[in-house]
Scaffold this motif. Structure first.
Motif, PDB file in Angstrom:
ATOM      1  N   LYS A   1       0.693  -1.387   0.106  1.00  0.00           N
ATOM      2  CA  LYS A   1      -0.030   0.277  -0.373  1.00  0.00           C
ATOM      3  C   LYS A   1       0.639   1.452   0.114  1.00  0.00           C
ATOM      4  O   LYS A   1       0.988   2.232  -0.982  1.00  0.00           O
ATOM      5  CB  LYS A   1      -0.860   0.083   1.044  1.00  0.00           C
ATOM      6  CG  LYS A   1      -1.786  -0.619   1.282  1.00  0.00           C
ATOM      7  CD  LYS A   1      -2.773  -1.102   2.492  1.00  0.00           C
ATOM      8  CE  LYS A   1      -3.531  -2.333   2.160  1.00  0.00           C
ATOM      9  NZ  LYS A   1      -4.468  -2.011   3.279  1.00  0.00           N
TER      10      LYS A   1
ATOM     11  N   TRP B   1       1.588   4.046  -2.759  1.00  0.00           N
ATOM     12  CA  TRP B   1       0.842   4.982  -2.488  1.00  0.00           C
ATOM     13  C   TRP B   1       1.672   6.065  -2.983  1.00  0.00           C
ATOM     14  O   TRP B   1       1.268   7.183  -3.256  1.00  0.00           O
ATOM     15  CB  TRP B   1       0.480   5.594  -0.695  1.00  0.00           C
ATOM     16  CG  TRP B   1       0.136   6.690  -0.606  1.00  0.00           C
ATOM     17  CD1 TRP B   1      -1.231   7.169  -0.301  1.00  0.00           C
ATOM     18  CD2 TRP B   1       1.026   7.265   0.494  1.00  0.00           C
ATOM     19  NE1 TRP B   1      -1.259   8.304   0.069  1.00  0.00           N
ATOM     20  CE2 TRP B   1       0.229   8.612   0.656  1.00  0.00           C
ATOM     21  CE3 TRP B   1       1.723   8.026   1.165  1.00  0.00           C
ATOM     22  CZ2 TRP B   1       0.472   9.541   1.158  1.00  0.00           C
ATOM     23  CZ3 TRP B   1       2.360   8.610   1.683  1.00  0.00           C
ATOM     24  CH2 TRP B   1       1.716   9.531   1.750  1.00  0.00           C
TER      25      TRP B   1
ATOM     26  N   LEU C   1      -7.387   5.711  -0.121  1.00  0.00           N
ATOM     27  CA  LEU C   1      -7.204   4.244  -0.278  1.00  0.00           C
ATOM     28  C   LEU C   1      -8.106   3.370   0.979  1.00  0.00           C
ATOM     29  O   LEU C   1      -7.705   4.061   2.082  1.00  0.00           O
ATOM     30  CB  LEU C   1      -5.829   4.194  -0.529  1.00  0.00           C
ATOM     31  CG  LEU C   1      -6.000   2.301   0.289  1.00  0.00           C
ATOM     32  CD1 LEU C   1      -5.740   2.159  -1.887  1.00  0.00           C
ATOM     33  CD2 LEU C   1      -3.639   1.838  -0.335  1.00  0.00           C
TER      34      LEU C   1
END
Length: 141
Positions: free
Chosen positions: A42, A46, A139
Motif C-alpha cells: 500500500k 501510495w 484508499l
C-alpha cells in the motif's frame, strides 16, 4: 480494513518537510510478514501515485498501531522497508499509538531509535500548527 486517511494540512517544523500528513490505521491485532507485506504494498502504491500525480514531495505518513498487540521480526522488517522508501522520497514515516507489548519489542530490538513514535495521532497533530481540520479518505483495502 486498513485505510489511508488525510489527517490535516499541517505546518511542520523540526525537519518534517511536508505540508500534509496522512494516516494508515492498522486494524489487525497481529503484524507479521503477511500484514507487513500488505502495508508495504500500500505504501509503495501510495508513494508511486503521489510522485506521478504531484511531481513534488511525498506527504508524511503516520501508521496508527493502536490495534496491534503482536509484532514479529518480519513485521519489523516491513516497517523498516516502509521507512527507507519514505526517506528515499525525502519524506517521513511515523508511528503512533503502540501497545505496551509492541513498544517493548521496539525497545528490545532498539528499532525505536529509528522511528519517530508518538503516543497518538492527536498528540502528533498537537505538536504542530493545524491549519485545516478536514479529513479525507484516500484508499480503502
Amino acid at each position: 480494513m486498513d485505510t489511508i486517511t488525510k489527517v490535516n494540512q499541517l505546518s511542520f517544523h523540526q525537519g518534517l518537510n511536508s505540508e500534509s500528513a496522512f494516516t494508515i490505521k492498522l486494524t489487525n491485532s497481529k503484524f507479521d510478514s503477511l500484514a507487513g507485506s500488505e502495508l508495504l504494498g500500500k505504501v509503495e502504491s501510495w508513494v508511486s501515485a503521489n510522485v506521478m500525480m504531484n511531481n513534488k514531495e511525498v506527504p508524511v505518513l503516520i501508521v496508527d498501531m493502536e490495534n496491534v498487540e503482536f509484532i514479529d521480526s518480519q513485521g519489523l522488517q516491513k516497517l523498516l522497508a516502509c521507512l527507507r522508501l519514505m526517506q528515499s522520497h525525502k519524506s517521513n514515516f511515523l508511528l503512533c499509538s503502540q501497545q505496551p507489548s509492541v513498544r517493548l519489542v521496539f525497545e528490545i530490538t532498539r528499532i525505536d531509535q529509528l522511528f519517530a513514535v508518538f503516543p497518538s495521532v492527536s498528540k502528533f497533530v498537537s505538536r504542530f500548527d493545524v491549519q485545516n481540520q478536514d479529513s479525507e479518505y484516500l484508499l480503502a483495502a
